[in-house]
Motif scaffolding. Structure first.
Motif, PDB file in Angstrom:
ATOM      1  N   LEU A  87       2.831  19.309  73.281  1.00 60.80           N
ATOM      2  CA  LEU A  87       2.506  19.060  71.955  1.00 60.80           C
ATOM      3  C   LEU A  87       1.266  17.973  72.671  1.00 60.80           C
ATOM      4  CD1 LEU A  87       5.353  18.821  70.186  1.00 60.80           C
ATOM      5  CD2 LEU A  87       3.412  19.946  69.569  1.00 60.80           C
ATOM      6  N   ASP A 118       0.765  19.280  66.225  1.00 62.10           N
ATOM      7  CA  ASP A 118       1.703  18.732  65.286  1.00 62.10           C
ATOM      8  C   ASP A 118       3.149  19.649  66.087  1.00 62.10           C
ATOM      9  OD1 ASP A 118      -0.286  16.281  64.740  1.00 62.10           O
ATOM     10  OD2 ASP A 118      -0.712  17.437  63.516  1.00 62.10           O
ATOM     11  N   THR A 119       2.686  21.650  66.055  1.00 63.11           N
ATOM     12  CA  THR A 119       3.651  22.028  66.210  1.00 63.11           C
ATOM     13  C   THR A 119       2.800  23.281  67.212  1.00 63.11           C
ATOM     14  OG1 THR A 119       3.643  21.598  63.892  1.00 63.11           O
ATOM     15  CG2 THR A 119       5.670  23.437  64.882  1.00 63.11           C
ATOM     16  N   ASP A 149       3.654  27.233  67.461  1.00 63.54           N
ATOM     17  CA  ASP A 149       3.858  28.157  67.324  1.00 63.54           C
ATOM     18  C   ASP A 149       5.232  28.821  67.259  1.00 63.54           C
ATOM     19  OD1 ASP A 149       2.568  27.843  64.792  1.00 63.54           O
ATOM     20  OD2 ASP A 149       0.560  28.580  66.412  1.00 63.54           O
ATOM     21  N   LYS A 189      13.257  22.423  65.983  1.00 62.50           N
ATOM     22  CA  LYS A 189      12.537  22.831  64.968  1.00 62.50           C
ATOM     23  C   LYS A 189      12.966  22.067  63.640  1.00 62.50           C
ATOM     24  CE  LYS A 189      12.397  27.637  61.772  1.00 62.50           C
ATOM     25  NZ  LYS A 189      12.903  28.513  61.916  1.00 62.50           N
ATOM     26  N   GLY A 212      10.093  19.541  62.680  1.00 62.86           N
ATOM     27  CA  GLY A 212       8.787  19.906  63.268  1.00 62.86           C
ATOM     28  C   GLY A 212       8.366  20.128  64.317  1.00 62.86           C
ATOM     29  N   LYS A 213       8.246  20.160  65.207  1.00 62.63           N
ATOM     30  CA  LYS A 213       7.809  20.223  66.612  1.00 62.63           C
ATOM     31  C   LYS A 213       7.650  21.820  67.332  1.00 62.63           C
ATOM     32  CE  LYS A 213       9.092  15.275  68.218  1.00 62.63           C
ATOM     33  NZ  LYS A 213       9.470  14.662  69.024  1.00 62.63           N
ATOM     34  N   ARG A 230       8.368  26.201  65.860  1.00 66.45           N
ATOM     35  CA  ARG A 230       7.984  26.597  64.599  1.00 66.45           C
ATOM     36  C   ARG A 230       9.239  27.917  64.760  1.00 66.45           C
ATOM     37  NH1 ARG A 230       2.511  29.173  61.880  1.00 66.45           N
ATOM     38  NH2 ARG A 230       4.048  29.273  60.136  1.00 66.45           N
TER      39      ARG A 230
END
Length: 328
Positions: free
Chosen positions: A108, A114-115, A117, A142, A145-146, A148
Motif C-alpha cells: 500500500l 488506500d486499498t 483490489d 478486508k 479496508g486494506k 477488497r
C-alpha cells in the motif's frame, strides 16, 4: 476489448490484461520508470483495466509504477499485487499472518493507495494451503479496508484445488498455455463450480509461443530463460512452462503449420487461452510497447476452429504431455 467477470468479485476485467514482471524493461536491465509509464498508459488507452504486479517485481518499483498510473488516470483500473515471495528462505514456516500483514501494508505504501483490489499469495509452498490461519488474516485485512479481495497464485493444480476450499479465495492465478494444458482437466470445472476466477499467467511460455525464438537465440546471464531452465532460482515451470527448450522449438514449428496465415504466433496463443470460458483474463507481460501491441492483436483474431483446437491438443499430447503433464 471484451470484458469478463472475475469470479466472486464485482470486477468486470479486460480479457486481455497486463502482467508487469518486465514492465520496467527487458530481463536484467535496471528498472526504467519511463518505459513502465509508457507501457502502462498505452495499456489503459487500449481498454485494459486490470494490472497484475507483485512486491518483488523490480524490488517494489513495479508497484510504484502501477500506483502512479492509477493515481494519474480517471478510468477504473483494478490492481492486483502479491505477497510472500520476499520471504528468505521461502518456506512454509516463514509464512506467518503478521508477516503477510506487513507485506500488504508495504505494498500500500509502495503504490500510495488506500486499498488493494486483489491481493494474492505469491506461489507459496504447498503446505501453506493447508493452514487456515494464513487465509484468515486476509479477512481481517478486508475488514480494515486494506484489501477488497483475496486470490492465490499457484504452481500446481493441487494447490489450486485446495485453495478452492477457502471461501474468501476469489481468484486463482495459474500457468496455462498450449504447453501447459493440465489445468483444464479438473481445476477449470472446479473453479467454475466455486465461482472463482482464473487469471492466466505465462500464456506465451516465456516467449517460446511467439514463434520468434530459434536455436541461435541468446539470453543474457540475468535472464531467467538462461539461468532458471532447470529451476535453479525458482520453480522450473515458470521458465518456458517447464518444457525443454529444444522440444519447445520443435513443437512451435508444428504449431506454425496449424496457423500458417499467422506470421506472429503470440496473438494466436493468447486467443487459444481465451477460448476457455472459465478464464477471466490473461496477463501477458510486455517489456516494450510493441509487445503490448502484439498481445492486443489477440482481441482481433477470429475464433479458433474446433479442428485447430484438436490439432493443438494433438501436438501437446504427442510432444509435451509425456514430459511435463503430471509435474504441475
Amino acid at each position: 476489448m471484451q470484458y469478463r467477470k472475475l469470479g466472486k468479485t464485482d470486477f468486470s476485467v479486460s480479457e486481455i490484461s497486463l502482467g508487469t514482471w518486465q514492465v520496467g524493461g527487458k530481463w536484467g536491465d535496471p528498472f526504467s520508470h519511463e518505459n513502465a509509464d509508457q507501457i502502462l498508459n498505452a495499456a489503459v488507452d487500449s481498454g485494459i483495466n486490470f494490472i497484475d504486479t507483485a512486491d518483488v517485481y523490480g524490488d517494489g518499483e513495479s508497484e510504484k509504477a502501477v500506483g502512479r498510473l492509477v493515481r494519474s488516470r480517471s478510468e477504473q483500473i483494478y490492481v492486483a499485487t502479491k505477497c510472500g515471495r520476499q520471504l528468505q528462505p521461502h518456506t512454509n514456516e516463514a509464512y506467518q499472518p503478521e508477516v503477510l500483514r506487513k507485506f500488504v501494508e508495504q505494498s500500500l505504501r509502495n503504490m500510495q493507495l488506500d486499498t488493494i483490489d486483489l491481493i494474492q499469495l505469491h506461489c507459496p509452498p504447498t503446505e501453506v494451503y493447508y493452514r487456515p490461519e494464513i487465509f484468515e488474516v486476509f479477512d481481517r485485512l478486508k475488514e480494515e479496508g486494506k484489501i477488497r479481495h483475496l486470490g492465490v497464485s499457484v504452481e500446481k493444480v493441487e494447490e489450486g484445488l485446495k485453495a478452492l476450499t477457502f471461501p474468501n479465495v476469489c481468484s486463482i492465478q495459474l500457468i496455462f498455455n498450449m504447453f501447459r494444458q493440465r489445468p483444464q482437466e479438473l481445476l477449470f470445472a472446479e473453479a467454475k463450480r466455486h465461482n472463482v476466477g482464473l487469471i492466466v499467467r505465462v500464456p506465451l511460455a516465456s516467449g517460446l509461443l511467439t514463434g520468434k525464438f530459434s536455436r541461435d537465440t541468446t539470453f543474457s546471464a540475468d535472464d531467467h530463460r538462461q539461468f532458471n531452465r532447470e529451476g535453479a532460482a525458482f520453480d522450473k515451470g515458470e521458465t518456458f512452462s517447464g518444457v525443454d527448450y529444444e522440444v519447445g522449438l520443435e513443437a512451435v514449428e508444428a504449431l506454425k503449420k496449424v496457423f500458417p496465415d499467422q506470421p506472429n504466433l503470440a496473438p494466436v496463443a493468447l486467443r487459444w487461452v481465451l477460448m476457455f470460458d472459465e478464464v477471466s483474463c490473461v496477463i501477458p507481460g510486455a517489456s516494450k510497447p510493441s509487445q503490448l501491441e502484439s498481445n492486443l492483436r489477440a482481441a482481433e483474431l477470429p475464433t479458433i476452429t474446433e479442428e485447430q483446437m484438436q490439432q493443438v491438443r494433438a501436438i501437446y499430447d504427442e510432444r509435451i504431455r509425456p514430459l511435463v503433464h503430471y509435474t504441475w
